[in-house]
Scaffold this motif. Sequence first.
Motif, PDB file in Angstrom:
ATOM      1  N   GLU A  26       0.838  -1.210   0.000  1.00  0.00           N
ATOM      2  CA  GLU A  26       0.000   0.000   0.000  1.00  0.00           C
ATOM      3  C   GLU A  26       0.870   1.255   0.000  1.00  0.00           C
ATOM      4  O   GLU A  26       1.804   1.365   0.783  1.00  0.00           O
ATOM      5  N   LYS A  31      -7.534   5.750  -1.094  1.00  0.00           N
ATOM      6  CA  LYS A  31      -8.618   5.913  -0.119  1.00  0.00           C
ATOM      7  C   LYS A  31      -9.460   4.650  -0.064  1.00  0.00           C
ATOM      8  O   LYS A  31      -9.727   4.027  -1.089  1.00  0.00           O
ATOM      9  N   ASP A  32      -9.883   4.298   1.142  1.00  0.00           N
ATOM     10  CA  ASP A  32     -10.803   3.185   1.332  1.00  0.00           C
ATOM     11  C   ASP A  32     -12.161   3.607   0.775  1.00  0.00           C
ATOM     12  O   ASP A  32     -12.669   4.672   1.120  1.00  0.00           O
ATOM     13  N   VAL A  39      -5.772   4.684   3.193  1.00  0.00           N
ATOM     14  CA  VAL A  39      -5.245   3.398   3.662  1.00  0.00           C
ATOM     15  C   VAL A  39      -3.775   3.639   4.023  1.00  0.00           C
ATOM     16  O   VAL A  39      -3.017   4.164   3.211  1.00  0.00           O
TER      17      VAL A  39
END
Length: 103
Positions: A26, A31-32, A39
């Motif tokens: 990551e 963005k989640d 993230v």
Amino acid sequence: MSDIRIRARIKDGETEVKCLMNHPMETGLRKDSKTDELVPAHFIQEVVCKLKDEVVMTANWSGGVSRNPYLAFKFTGGEVGDPVEITWTDNLGQTETATDQIS
């Protein structure tokens, strides 16, 4: 079970190492989709390959490497039966190591 799959083969005096590393990689920029929160960054920073406890390759990575990275490289000096060890360390301090014998 290790998070690294490694294969080392010798041909014409060169050892070719191929490995697949299981890691989320990551960047910290994604963005989640459910929470709209970033993230957290979680990526491999360093990969080290050793032949009989001597470093033959070091790679320094960042978050720009894809999930579950594949790495292949060659070096000289190995013999059939010699141990080849791959170790990664990520930005959270986690490490993983796998070993294969050259065939």
